[in-house]
Design an enzyme around this catalytic site. Sequence first.
Site, PDB file in Angstrom:
ATOM      1  N   ASN A 145     -36.290  -8.116 -32.958  1.00 51.08           N
ATOM      2  CA  ASN A 145     -37.473  -7.352 -32.568  1.00 51.08           C
ATOM      3  C   ASN A 145     -38.599  -8.374 -32.398  1.00 51.08           C
ATOM      4  OD1 ASN A 145     -39.623  -5.677 -32.257  1.00 51.08           O
ATOM      5  ND2 ASN A 145     -39.210  -4.422 -34.066  1.00 51.08           N
ATOM      6  N   ARG A 177     -34.532  -5.342 -29.153  1.00 49.79           N
ATOM      7  CA  ARG A 177     -35.382  -4.175 -28.967  1.00 49.79           C
ATOM      8  C   ARG A 177     -36.306  -4.441 -27.777  1.00 49.79           C
ATOM      9  NH1 ARG A 177     -40.744  -2.339 -32.000  1.00 49.79           N
ATOM     10  NH2 ARG A 177     -40.876  -0.296 -31.043  1.00 49.79           N
ATOM     11  N   HIS A 198     -40.348   5.206 -29.643  1.00 50.47           N
ATOM     12  CA  HIS A 198     -39.624   5.440 -30.907  1.00 50.47           C
ATOM     13  C   HIS A 198     -38.240   6.054 -30.659  1.00 50.47           C
ATOM     14  CE1 HIS A 198     -43.690   5.942 -33.240  1.00 50.47           C
ATOM     15  NE2 HIS A 198     -43.255   4.692 -33.347  1.00 50.47           N
ATOM     16  N   GLY A 210     -47.319   4.061 -36.236  1.00 46.60           N
ATOM     17  CA  GLY A 210     -47.323   4.906 -35.038  1.00 46.60           C
ATOM     18  C   GLY A 210     -46.638   6.207 -35.419  1.00 46.60           C
ATOM     19  N   ARG A 213     -54.395   4.773 -33.877  1.00 47.36           N
ATOM     20  CA  ARG A 213     -54.415   5.344 -32.516  1.00 47.36           C
ATOM     21  C   ARG A 213     -54.850   6.799 -32.548  1.00 47.36           C
ATOM     22  NH1 ARG A 213     -48.423   3.640 -31.033  1.00 47.36           N
ATOM     23  NH2 ARG A 213     -48.484   2.067 -32.668  1.00 47.36           N
ATOM     24  N   GLU A 228     -40.922   9.741 -44.749  1.00 50.07           N
ATOM     25  CA  GLU A 228     -39.907   9.585 -45.792  1.00 50.07           C
ATOM     26  C   GLU A 228     -40.488   9.606 -47.197  1.00 50.07           C
ATOM     27  OE1 GLU A 228     -37.617   5.987 -44.978  1.00 50.07           O
ATOM     28  OE2 GLU A 228     -37.653   6.499 -42.855  1.00 50.07           O
ATOM     29  N   GLU A 281     -33.817   1.668 -37.514  1.00 50.39           N
ATOM     30  CA  GLU A 281     -33.825   1.292 -36.105  1.00 50.39           C
ATOM     31  C   GLU A 281     -32.944   0.075 -35.843  1.00 50.39           C
ATOM     32  OE1 GLU A 281     -38.006   2.139 -34.273  1.00 50.39           O
ATOM     33  OE2 GLU A 281     -38.251   2.066 -36.433  1.00 50.39           O
TER      34      GLU A 281
END
Length: 406
Positions: free
Chosen positions: A7, A92, A181, A213, A242, A334, A385
């Site tokens: 990533n 990614r 996502h 995010g 954001r 989570e 991910e």
Amino acid sequence: MNILVINSGSSSIKYRILDVADGTVLTGGSLERIGEPESRLIHHWQDPAGGRQETTRRAPVADHAQAFEMIVTVMRESGASAQFAPDAIGHRVVHGGERFRAPTLIDAEVVEALRTMCALAPLHNPPNLTGIEVCLAQFPQVPQVAVFDTAFHQTLPAKAFRYAVPDAWYQGHHVRRYGFHGTSHAWVARQAAAWLQQSPESLRLITLHLGNGASAAAIEAGRCIDTSMGFTPLEGLMMGTRSGDIDPAILVYLNRETGIDLEDLDYQLNQESGLKGICGVNDMREAQRLAANGDERARLAIDMYCYRIRKYIGAYYAVLGHLDALVFTAGIGENSPAIRGQSCAGLERFGIRIDDARNAQAAAGVFEIQAKDAPVRVLVVPTNEELEIARQTHACLMLRHQGAKP
Ligand code: ADP
């Protein structure tokens, strides 16, 4: 099969080598502050006895090429070089535009296509591409696959992905909802189906990825049919920094009133808004601490955050027409019973009823938090991910292998 998952961000690289069969992380780490006077690499690996070892290095790292050199060197020095023999690399990539609807084996033509997409995600795609180019040079024999954040959302119907703006914006400039996502939504949707012991095809789900995010997705029969992030990751839910949804006419108004330019507006919406804009901090735990100490702005920020989630649950419930399960994931989803509870409050008539004791548990892995006999299951599913990227990389290579057979 051992897969190196990369990533590569603008100032950091996160990497992991996973055994795709069982998801074991063999080695990994993150190198942060690339291009600053002092970069920091935290690297961990499994010793032969299966114990976790960790080392931290600090040094100036000018660019991504140097960063990868440092990572490889530290791996060798830490004795993890035997493990650092990936069979494949999964990258990614944030934006795949309309062309990349699935994980894609990288070749020179794909690299060129990705380059043309940089304008769609100017902050994310260029460093993703740099990571790919450095890895192609460092590991020319290893097959490399691009896994796109946008791909899972390419199943959206036109009525969901088009904006009601002049057609030329779409035809000429690719302006549409892409969603992000995707690897996380895909992962938790599949995990939820496995947990519920039902095929993805038989389920209608709303997945809520609530990290720094945040985004929501409506998933029918394993296919995403709507999602809250749009042309960029700015639209939709309120986030750490954001804004999420706003009336675009505000930008025109502020520009006329104050002379603020587009760059500055873009910065303010992406970096100075969300929780931070309302209460001064972008981290949910910090906002919760402030609210617990009576800070009214923090309380408002949290109320706004949960209210926006509730609105999207309602909207996607209507889009799906029926809901089997609501799924919370990522840092906040989570770990915060309070946010889960507040976001679902008032939805009892829709069959969404939370059991406070189950919601308060801190279990590892998947767990359910709905009240007994509630018609809608509410699940907490840890996202992963990296493993999803590794699995998609593996699946892409297997498909190609099968396709190559006579
Ligand atoms: P990223 O999007 O960077 O991967 P994460 O998924 O790690 O982010 O989510 C980060 C967010 O999760 C932060 O706002 C952090 O405060 C929040 N978070 C983590 N643990 C908790 C917790 N126990 N309670 C509330 N928020 C939490």
